[in-house]
Design an enzyme around this catalytic site. Structure first.
Site: not given
Ligand code: PMP
Length: 523
Positions: A240, A317, A320, A343, A481
Site C-alpha cells: 500500500h 503492515d 489488512q 479495519k 492506494c
Molecule cells: N496498509 C494497507 C495494506 C492498507 O490496506 C491500508 C488501508 N487501505 C493502509 C496501509 C493505510 O491504512 P490507514 O489509511 O488506516 O492509515
C-alpha cells in the site's frame, strides 16, 4: 434474538433447493477452465499452507469473562454467537452441490457443509451491525468494501457513547474521578490490544491515528536514527502507498535506497528474489501481511526470519490482516506490527504501533509535547517511559476505548473461526467470479484473505461499481492506494469486492449474479 431450533426461518433453503447456486454454471463445462485451474491450485496447496506464520490456536483468553463486558449490552454472553447455543435448522448449511474447492475424497458436500458453517450465528452477528440494515437505492445494503473500512457493531457504538456520557476526561493527569475513569478505560483498551496481538507487554502498545501514522512514526523516529547514506530499505511490490511513501521519503532524506521484492504472476512475493536483495546494507524490511489489492497472504514469518538471521529490523503492515487472521506478534517475530482500528470494526482515527520493547526504548521520540514528558526545563526534557514516550499530546481517547470494545467483540466470536469462514467465502467467491466470461481476476494465490479484485471486459471499473451500487452492492473501484501492484498486473484500476465475517454466501451470490448480468450485456 436467536430463533429457537424449531422455527426455521423462511429464507433458509432446503437442502436441495439450489438457492445459493442460482447462477452457478455446470461444474465441468469447458468454459470452466479458469475455475478448474483455481480449484486445482487450491487442492495442490497443502492444507492451511496459506496460513504460514499465522497462529491458529485462536485467542488465548477467548472464553474468559472480559473486563468491561457489562458495557457490551445484550447479546454479549460469550455463548450467544456459538453454534452449540444455536440449533440451526436442518439443511441450513447443506449445500446443493459440492464446494468447488472441496478436498478430493471428501464425502459429497461435506467440505462445503463445513465451509458454509460459520461456527457462529451469522444472523445474530449481522443484527449487531446497525448499518447492515440500511437500504441503498431501495435494496438491502450489501457491504463488500471491508478492505477500505469496516462497519461498527452497536457494542462499539454504545461503548463510545458510554464514554462520553459517563467517563469523559483527559487522561493520566488529574486527581478527579472522571480522569480516573477515562484513564482506566483507555489503559484497559491498551491491555485488550496487547492480548489480541499476543504482545508480551502492554507498554509496547502505542496508540496512533492508524497504520499510516504508525509507519510514518517508525520511518521518522527509527529510520531517522538508524538509516544512513548507502543503506537499503526493503519493501515488496504488493505494498500500500502507506508502506511505500514514508520509506521513499526516508531514503531521499538520507541518501538510502529502496529495494522492492518482486511478485510472481499469481501475486505472491518471490522469496528467492528477496534473499538476493537482502545484504549487509539492508537496515529494515517493511512488509504487508495481506495485500489490500490482491488479498495475498504473505509468508511474513519467513520474511522476518530471513531478516532476523542477519540482525535486520522488520515491520509488518497488518492493516489488512488484523480482522481476518489471528495475529501473534511474538510468533511472527517482527520488531514492529502496525494496524488501523477502522479495519477491524473500530472507529477511524485510532490505530496501533506495536514494537518490541528494546527497539522502542532505543528509539528517539517522534513528536514532542505534553503527556510524553516527565520533566521539562528550558535546558532539557526528560521523557516518560513507554508507552507515553510516543503518545505526545491528547490522543484519541474515546476511540481507543472503542477499539478495545471492537477487539473484545472479535474475541468473543473467535478470530480463528472468522478466518476459517472467510477463507471459505473468498474461495467460493473466487471460483464463482472465475466462471464469468470476460472477467479477469487480479491476484490468484490460493488461500487469499478477504479481497476479490477483478476487471470486466467492455466496462470501466467505475461503470461496474456504479452498476453494483444501483443494486445496493458497495465495492471499491480505482487504484486502491497501491498503484505499483496494479501496474504489475497491467491495469490502472480494478473492481475490488472485499469480505468480512458478517458477509454471507448469499451476498457473494448477489454480487456474482449482477456481474454476470453485466458481462452478458456487452458480449
Ligand atoms: N496498509 C494497507 C495494506 C492498507 O490496506 C491500508 C488501508 N487501505 C493502509 C496501509 C493505510 O491504512 P490507514 O489509511 O488506516 O492509515
Amino acid at each position: 434474538g436467536v430463533p429457537p431450533a424449531s422455527a426455521a426461518p423462511t429464507a433458509v433453503p432446503a437442502a436441495t433447493s439450489g438457492y445459493y447456486f442460482l447462477d452457478a454454471p455446470p461444474a465441468a463445462a469447458p468454459s470452466d477452465a479458469p475455475l478448474q485451474a483455481l480449484a486445482d491450485q487450491a487442492r495442490r496447496a497443502a492444507p492451511d499452507s496459506h496460513l504460514d506464520g499465522i497462529d491458529l490456536r485462536g485467542p488465548r483468553a477467548a472464553d474468559a469473562p472480559l473486563p468491561g463486558q457489562a458495557l457490551q449490552g445484550p447479546g454479549a454472553a460469550p455463548q450467544y454467537y456459538f453454534v452449540h447455543a444455536v440449533q440451526l435448522p436442518n439443511g441450513f448449511v447443506t449445500p446443493a452441490k459440492p464446494h468447488p474447492h472441496a478436498a478430493p475424497g471428501a464425502a459429497a458436500g461435506h467440505a462445503a457443509q463445513q465451509d458454509r458453517h460459520p461456527g457462529f450465528d451469522i444472523q445474530a452477528v449481522r443484527r449487531d451491525f446497525p448499518i447492515l440494515s440500511e437500504r441503498i437505492n431501495g435494496k438491502p445494503l450489501v457491504w463488500l468494501d471491508n478492505a477500505a473500512t469496516t462497519h461498527k457493531p452497536r457494542q462499539v457504538i454504545e461503548r463510545i457513547s458510554h464514554f462520553y456520557a459517563h467517563e469523559n476526561s483527559n487522561i493520566h493527569r488529574a486527581a478527579h474521578t472522571l480522569a480516573a475513569r477515562a484513564t482506566d478505560a483507555y489503559e484497559h483498551a491498551r491491555e485488550v490490544v496487547r492480548r489480541f496481538i499476543h504482545a508480551p507487554d502492554a507498554r509496547e502498545v502505542i496508540f496512533v491515528r492508524g497504520t499510516t501514522e504508525a509507519i510514518n512514526l517508525v520511518a521518522k523516529a527509527w529510520g531517522g536514527a538508524n538509516v544512513g547514506e548507502g543503506d537499503e530499505i526493503i519493501i515488496s511490490h504488493l505494498e500500500h502507498h502507506a508502506n511505500i511513501v514514508p520509506w521513499q521519503q526516508l531514503a531521499a532524506a538520507k541518501g538510502a535506497r529502496l529495494r522492492v521484492i518482486p511478485v510472481d504472476d499469481q501475486g505472491q512475493i518471490r522469496l528467492d528474489e528477496y534473499q538476493k536483495l537482502i545484504n549487509d546494507r539492508t537496515k529494515i524490511v517493511a512488509i504487508g501481511h495481506v495485500s489490500n489489492v490482491l488479498g495475498t497472504v504473505v509468508p511474513v514469518k519467513q520474511v522476518v526470519e530471513i531478516a532476523k538471521r542477519r540482525g535486520i529490523t522488520t515491520l509488518i503492515d497488518g492493516a489488512q490482516s488484523i480482522a481476518h487472521t489471528p495475529v501473534d506478534v511474538q510468533d511472527l517475530g517482527a520488531d514492529f506490527f502496525v494496524f488501523s482500528g477502522h479495519k477491524i470494526f473500530a472507529p477511524t482515527g485510532i490505530g496501533v504501533l506495536w514494537g518490541r520493547r528494546e527497539v522502542l526504548e532505543a528509539m528517539p521520540p517522534w513528536q514532542g509535547g505534553g503527556n510524553m514528558i516527565a520533566d521539562v526545563t528550558f535546558e532539557q526534557t526528560v521523557y516518560q517511559p513507554l508507552p507515553n514516550t510516543f503518545e505526545a499530546g491528547t490522543g484519541n481517547i474515546a476511540d481507543a476505548v472503542g477499539l478495545g470494545a471492537a477487539l473484545e467483540y472479535v474475541e468473543r466470536i473467535g478470530i480463528a473461526q472468522i478466518s476459517r469462514y472467510e477463507h471459505a467465502l473468498v474461495d467460493y467467491g473466487m471460483a464463482q467470479l472465475a466462471s464469468i466470461a470476460g472477467l479477469r481476476l487480479i491476484g490468484t494465490v490460493p488461500g487469499k484473505a478477504s479481497v476479490l479484485a477483478f476487471t470486466l471486459d467492455g466496462y470501466s471499473t467505475d461503470e461496474v461499481g456504479q452498476a453494483l451500487n444501483a443494486e445496493g452492492i458497495a465495492v471499491r473501484t480505482g487504484h486502491h492506494c497501491a498503484q505499483p501492484i496494479l501496474r504489475r498486473f497491467g491495469v490502472e484500476t480494478a473492481v475490488r469486492p472485499s469480505l468480512a465475517f458478517y458477509n454471507t454466501f448469499d451476498e457473494v451470490d448477489q454480487l456474482v449474479r449482477e456481474v454476470r448480468k453485466l458481462a452478458a450485456r456487452r458480449r
